[in-house]
Design an enzyme around this catalytic site. Structure first.
Site, PDB file in Angstrom:
ATOM      1  N   ASP A  89       0.863  -1.189   0.000  1.00 53.20           N
ATOM      2  CA  ASP A  89       0.000   0.000   0.000  1.00 53.20           C
ATOM      3  C   ASP A  89       0.894   1.232   0.000  1.00 53.20           C
ATOM      4  O   ASP A  89       1.515   1.559   1.018  1.00 53.20           O
ATOM      5  CB  ASP A  89      -0.892   0.039   1.253  1.00 53.20           C
ATOM      6  CG  ASP A  89      -2.021  -0.983   1.216  1.00 53.20           C
ATOM      7  OD1 ASP A  89      -1.962  -1.897   0.366  1.00 53.20           O
ATOM      8  OD2 ASP A  89      -2.930  -0.874   2.050  1.00 53.20           O
ATOM      9  N   LYS A 151      -7.012   3.109  -2.851  1.00 53.51           N
ATOM     10  CA  LYS A 151      -7.385   3.100  -1.442  1.00 53.51           C
ATOM     11  C   LYS A 151      -7.686   4.539  -1.015  1.00 53.51           C
ATOM     12  O   LYS A 151      -6.930   5.455  -1.341  1.00 53.51           O
ATOM     13  CB  LYS A 151      -6.248   2.508  -0.610  1.00 53.51           C
ATOM     14  CG  LYS A 151      -6.561   2.330   0.872  1.00 53.51           C
ATOM     15  CD  LYS A 151      -5.443   1.547   1.548  1.00 53.51           C
ATOM     16  CE  LYS A 151      -5.687   1.390   3.043  1.00 53.51           C
ATOM     17  NZ  LYS A 151      -4.659   0.536   3.683  1.00 53.51           N
TER      18      LYS A 151
END
Length: 214
Positions: A89, A151
Site C-alpha cells: 500500500d 485506497k
C-alpha cells in the site's frame, strides 16, 4: 454476507509493539480476515506468525505522507516483498498531484509496481485533501500505471472513505481497478454499505465491530 473476508486488519501506530503485532495476527486468524496491514519493519514477524494460514501480509510504503522520493519507495517496497509481504500500500505524492506534475505521479506509482511485479499494489489517496477533479485524475494515473487498487485514505488525515467518494472512484475506474475503503468504517454494517457499491477491501482496526445482524 461474510464481511470478514474483505477486511485488511491494520495496525500502523508508531508506538505499536511486537506484542501488539502478535495480537493483531492472532485476531486476523481467529476472525478469518483477508490480511493484516503493518509497517514494513514488522512484515517479517507477521509473515512468520501467519505461516500456513490464508491471511496475507500487507505493508505500507512512503507512509503516511507519500512525499518520500520515488527511489526510497521502490527500495522500501522491494525490502517488504523480500521480507514476505504479499501486498504493498503506497501513499500517492499529494504535492506532485496538486502541482499537476502528473508525469512524476505516474512514475512514482509505476516504478513501485515494476519493482514488486505481480504482487498487489494499492495506491493510497488522501480523499479529504483532494477535490473531485484531483481524485478523478489520481485514479486515471493509477490506472495507467498498472496499479491494482485505489485506497481512499491513510487513516492519518482528517477524513476517510465516504459513499460519495467511493461512487466517484468507481465511476472513474469502472472495473479497471479495485477499491479499498479506509477510514470511518467501525462496524460490519457500515462495511457492508461500502461493499454493496463495489468496494473489494475494507481497512479495519482494533475498534472494528465484526458482529453483524443477519
Amino acid at each position: 454476507m461474510d464481511v470478514s473476508k474483505y477486511i485488511d486488519y491494520t495496525l500502523l501506530n508508531p508506538t505499536s509493539t511486537e506484542r501488539n503485532i502478535i495480537d493483531l495476527c492472532h485476531a486476523a486468524k481467529r476472525n478469518g480476515f483477508y490480511s493484516v496491514c503493518v509497517s514494513s519493519s514488522y512484515v517479517a514477524l507477521a509473515k512468520q506468525l501467519l505461516e500456513n494460514t490464508k491471511v496475507k501480509v500487507c505493508s505500507v510504503i512512503g507512509f503516511p505522507l507519500g512525499s518520500t522520493a520515488t527511489a526510497s519507495k521502490v527500495y522500501e517496497a522491494k525490502q517488504a516483498i523480500s521480507d514476505g509481504a504479499d501486498e504493498i500500500d503506497m501513499v500517492i505524492n499529494l504535492g506532485f498531484l496538486k502541482s499537476k506534475n502528473y508525469v512524476s505521479v505516474f512514475k512514482d506509482i509505476s516504478d513501485v509496481k515494476l519493482a514488486i511485479g505481480k504482487k498487489t499494489l494499492k495506491v493510497i489517496l488522501e480523499v479529504s485533501e483532494l477535490n473531485k477533479n484531483e481524485i478523478i485524475k489520481a485514479c486515471e494515473i493509477s490506472l495507467d500505471a498498472n496499479a491494482d487498487f485505489i485506497k481512499t485514505s491513510s487513516g492519518f488525515s482528517k477524513g476517510g472513505a465516504t459513499l460519495t467518494v467511493v461512487k466517484i472512484i468507481k465511476k472513474t475506474v469502472k472495473d479497471g481497478l479495485k477499491i479499498s475503503a479506509s477510514g470511518n468504517i467501525k462496524d460490519a454494517e457500515t462495511a457492508k454499505k461500502f461493499i454493496d457499491i463495489g468496494v473489494s477491501r475494507i481497512t479495519a482496526s482494533s475498534d472494528f465491530k465484526i458482529k453483524q445482524s443477519v
